[in-house]
Design a protein around this motif. Sequence first.
Motif, PDB file in Angstrom:
ATOM      1  N   VAL A  20       0.872  -1.174   0.000  1.00 63.38           N
ATOM      2  CA  VAL A  20       0.000   0.000   0.000  1.00 63.38           C
ATOM      3  C   VAL A  20       0.907   1.222   0.000  1.00 63.38           C
ATOM      4  CG1 VAL A  20      -1.832   1.222   1.228  1.00 63.38           C
ATOM      5  CG2 VAL A  20      -1.706  -1.272   1.348  1.00 63.38           C
ATOM      6  N   SER A  21       0.748   2.095  -0.995  1.00 62.94           N
ATOM      7  CA  SER A  21       1.606   3.277  -1.028  1.00 62.94           C
ATOM      8  C   SER A  21       0.788   4.499  -1.416  1.00 62.94           C
ATOM      9  CB  SER A  21       2.748   3.070  -2.015  1.00 62.94           C
ATOM     10  OG  SER A  21       2.233   2.600  -3.233  1.00 62.94           O
ATOM     11  N   LEU A  22       1.372   5.656  -1.181  1.00 60.10           N
ATOM     12  CA  LEU A  22       0.705   6.908  -1.550  1.00 60.10           C
ATOM     13  C   LEU A  22       1.107   7.248  -2.973  1.00 60.10           C
ATOM     14  CD1 LEU A  22       1.211   9.025   1.656  1.00 60.10           C
ATOM     15  CD2 LEU A  22      -0.865   7.917   0.887  1.00 60.10           C
ATOM     16  N   ARG A  23       0.111   7.634  -3.761  1.00 60.81           N
ATOM     17  CA  ARG A  23       0.391   7.955  -5.149  1.00 60.81           C
ATOM     18  C   ARG A  23       0.079   9.426  -5.374  1.00 60.81           C
ATOM     19  NH1 ARG A  23      -1.186   4.303 -10.255  1.00 60.81           N
ATOM     20  NH2 ARG A  23      -3.194   4.051  -9.308  1.00 60.81           N
ATOM     21  N   LYS A  24       1.055  10.142  -5.913  1.00 60.04           N
ATOM     22  CA  LYS A  24       0.851  11.575  -6.167  1.00 60.04           C
ATOM     23  C   LYS A  24      -0.077  11.729  -7.358  1.00 60.04           C
ATOM     24  CE  LYS A  24       3.577  15.847  -6.396  1.00 60.04           C
ATOM     25  NZ  LYS A  24       2.540  16.590  -5.742  1.00 60.04           N
ATOM     26  N   LEU A  25      -1.053  12.605  -7.229  1.00 56.62           N
ATOM     27  CA  LEU A  25      -2.004  12.814  -8.313  1.00 56.62           C
ATOM     28  C   LEU A  25      -1.375  13.714  -9.374  1.00 56.62           C
ATOM     29  CD1 LEU A  25      -5.095  13.494  -6.045  1.00 56.62           C
ATOM     30  CD2 LEU A  25      -4.570  11.373  -7.226  1.00 56.62           C
ATOM     31  N   ASN A  65       8.027  -0.145   7.852  1.00 58.29           N
ATOM     32  CA  ASN A  65       9.464  -0.208   7.645  1.00 58.29           C
ATOM     33  C   ASN A  65       9.945   1.169   7.202  1.00 58.29           C
ATOM     34  OD1 ASN A  65      12.015  -0.743   6.629  1.00 58.29           O
ATOM     35  ND2 ASN A  65      11.240  -1.725   4.780  1.00 58.29           N
ATOM     36  N   GLU A  66      10.982   1.663   7.850  1.00 57.94           N
ATOM     37  CA  GLU A  66      11.523   2.955   7.440  1.00 57.94           C
ATOM     38  C   GLU A  66      13.040   2.899   7.470  1.00 57.94           C
ATOM     39  OE1 GLU A  66      11.253   7.513   9.014  1.00 57.94           O
ATOM     40  OE2 GLU A  66       9.416   6.409   8.683  1.00 57.94           O
ATOM     41  N   ASP A 112       5.960  11.599  12.173  1.00 55.83           N
ATOM     42  CA  ASP A 112       5.091  10.420  12.244  1.00 55.83           C
ATOM     43  C   ASP A 112       4.519  10.140  10.854  1.00 55.83           C
ATOM     44  OD1 ASP A 112       5.566  10.376  14.900  1.00 55.83           O
ATOM     45  OD2 ASP A 112       3.797  11.570  15.435  1.00 55.83           O
ATOM     46  N   GLY A 113       3.885   9.001  10.715  1.00 59.27           N
ATOM     47  CA  GLY A 113       3.226   8.695   9.456  1.00 59.27           C
ATOM     48  C   GLY A 113       4.094   7.854   8.535  1.00 59.27           C
ATOM     49  N   TYR A 114       3.444   7.228   7.545  1.00 57.08           N
ATOM     50  CA  TYR A 114       4.140   6.279   6.669  1.00 57.08           C
ATOM     51  C   TYR A 114       3.752   6.535   5.218  1.00 57.08           C
ATOM     52  CZ  TYR A 114       3.959   4.323  11.313  1.00 57.08           C
ATOM     53  OH  TYR A 114       4.035   4.177  12.669  1.00 57.08           O
ATOM     54  N   ALA A 115       4.755   6.494   4.342  1.00 58.85           N
ATOM     55  CA  ALA A 115       4.482   6.688   2.914  1.00 58.85           C
ATOM     56  C   ALA A 115       4.049   5.379   2.272  1.00 58.85           C
ATOM     57  CB  ALA A 115       5.716   7.223   2.219  1.00 58.85           C
ATOM     58  N   SER A 116       4.490   4.261   2.848  1.00 61.19           N
ATOM     59  CA  SER A 116       4.043   2.963   2.324  1.00 61.19           C
ATOM     60  C   SER A 116       4.057   1.915   3.422  1.00 61.19           C
ATOM     61  CB  SER A 116       4.936   2.522   1.161  1.00 61.19           C
ATOM     62  OG  SER A 116       6.172   2.078   1.661  1.00 61.19           O
ATOM     63  N   TYR A 138      -2.486  13.618  -2.978  1.00 59.64           N
ATOM     64  CA  TYR A 138      -2.179  12.179  -2.935  1.00 59.64           C
ATOM     65  C   TYR A 138      -3.433  11.324  -2.842  1.00 59.64           C
ATOM     66  CZ  TYR A 138       2.760  13.135  -2.290  1.00 59.64           C
ATOM     67  OH  TYR A 138       4.051  13.530  -2.488  1.00 59.64           O
ATOM     68  N   SER A 139      -3.309  10.087  -3.354  1.00 58.99           N
ATOM     69  CA  SER A 139      -4.343   9.086  -3.102  1.00 58.99           C
ATOM     70  C   SER A 139      -3.625   7.787  -2.753  1.00 58.99           C
ATOM     71  CB  SER A 139      -5.227   8.902  -4.332  1.00 58.99           C
ATOM     72  OG  SER A 139      -4.483   8.263  -5.348  1.00 58.99           O
ATOM     73  N   VAL A 140      -4.372   6.822  -2.230  1.00 58.88           N
ATOM     74  CA  VAL A 140      -3.762   5.560  -1.809  1.00 58.88           C
ATOM     75  C   VAL A 140      -3.868   4.544  -2.945  1.00 58.88           C
ATOM     76  CG1 VAL A 140      -3.925   3.646  -0.166  1.00 58.88           C
ATOM     77  CG2 VAL A 140      -4.301   5.986   0.606  1.00 58.88           C
ATOM     78  N   PHE A 141      -2.768   3.807  -3.146  1.00 59.11           N
ATOM     79  CA  PHE A 141      -2.740   2.798  -4.203  1.00 59.11           C
ATOM     80  C   PHE A 141      -2.289   1.477  -3.576  1.00 59.11           C
ATOM     81  CE2 PHE A 141       0.041   0.713  -7.444  1.00 59.11           C
ATOM     82  CZ  PHE A 141      -0.968   0.344  -8.321  1.00 59.11           C
ATOM     83  N   ALA A 142      -3.111   0.422  -3.714  1.00 57.79           N
ATOM     84  CA  ALA A 142      -2.753  -0.881  -3.123  1.00 57.79           C
ATOM     85  C   ALA A 142      -2.588  -1.909  -4.229  1.00 57.79           C
ATOM     86  CB  ALA A 142      -3.830  -1.329  -2.153  1.00 57.79           C
ATOM     87  N   MET A 143      -1.515  -2.698  -4.139  1.00 59.98           N
ATOM     88  CA  MET A 143      -1.287  -3.713  -5.160  1.00 59.98           C
ATOM     89  C   MET A 143      -0.895  -5.036  -4.525  1.00 59.98           C
ATOM     90  SD  MET A 143       0.767  -3.413  -8.632  1.00 59.98           S
ATOM     91  CE  MET A 143       0.626  -4.661  -9.884  1.00 59.98           C
ATOM     92  N   ALA A 144      -1.586  -6.097  -4.927  1.00 58.72           N
ATOM     93  CA  ALA A 144      -1.283  -7.424  -4.380  1.00 58.72           C
ATOM     94  C   ALA A 144      -0.088  -8.016  -5.115  1.00 58.72           C
ATOM     95  CB  ALA A 144      -2.494  -8.327  -4.529  1.00 58.72           C
TER      96      ALA A 144
END
Length: 387
Positions: A64-69, A113-114, A241-245, A277-283
């Motif tokens: 799951v990561s943040l995707r810049k619009l 993970n950072e 704080d917070g996570y980019a992915s 930003y929006s959230v993008f999830a990929m299996a």
Amino acid sequence: AMGLGESIRLALEGLRANKMRSILTMLGIIIGIGAVIGILTVGTGLTGSITGSMSGLGASNITVSLRKLDDGMGGMSSVFGLQTPDEEDMLTADMLEALRTRYGDYIVGISLNESAGSGQAKDGRLYANLSISGVNEDYQTVNNIELLAGRWIRQKDLDGSRAVCVVSDKLVNNLFAGRNETALGSDIQVNSNGAILSFRVVGVYEYDQSTMGFSMASEQDISTGLFVPLTTAKQISGSGDGYASITVQAAGEVDSSALAMDVQSFLNRYYVNNDRYSVFAMAMSTMVESMSTIMNTLSIAISVIAGISLLVGGIGVMNIMLVSVTERTREIGIMKVLGCVVGDIRTVFLMEAGLIGLGGGAIGVAVSYLISFGLNYLVGGGALGIS
């Protein structure tokens, strides 16, 4: 009429009379068959090893990561880490808590993970190269990390931002002569970006080359991960704080690609008013599938090209048979005088063509085994050291 055995004997004599020509004709077929089988075998092997190592990274994992619009790359620049979102755009601990509550039954763990830079642990003349990663408790489960001694990072380490670490067996080999018992409880000094950091070793994990990526370094110089509590890593790197992915692991029976869609729409509720930003999830399973499709298409395309050389080999046989018919008019005349019918004579020439094809085919298959064995040895880690 002539018997089949007699036809074969005559055909063999015809081939023996023109040894060089027969060998050269066979060569076309040998190369064609060798290429087709060799390429297909290596293609299958490669697809298997790529999907295998991707599955090793966790077939049930969802990234799951943040995707810049609207960044001109279809939003992919942030996925590839080219841009770091601001703190107010990050995924927060509250969002992840809500995600756990909502999908608790479907999720095994959420791995955080950072990176906190890289450095070198030194003890006198002994050293070990390492990259510092801040992780949470679930990181071990989600990433299939095998502990050899001690324990993994726990919640209380995170709460207290403790200076504890889990090190690789390679680091123990370099600094503690391979003795895990000595390593556990010892303090190690890490020189990272000019700062000296001290961590207490609480666990030792097994370094797995295949999932950790390809490395050309020697055993002594290989850089392995040093895992510290996420909160400690954030203090070192000074990030907020917070996570980019994040990585979410789906439970055993759950369809991870369907869960990825659910997680994406669930988290995107928090980003309705965010125009950056929006959230993008990929299996991972989706990635593995698309990778396999690409590899298979490539294999087929290359095989078609190799197949053309088989066709060329076949035309070579036709060409030679045509030449030998015109060359052997006397022989054919004598056979007719001796009472052979046209069918018998045609059988002899067909047998010759067949023997060239069979011989070339058999040698081609043998050659292809050698080619694919050699290439799989190279690609599969024998010579290149990739495992």
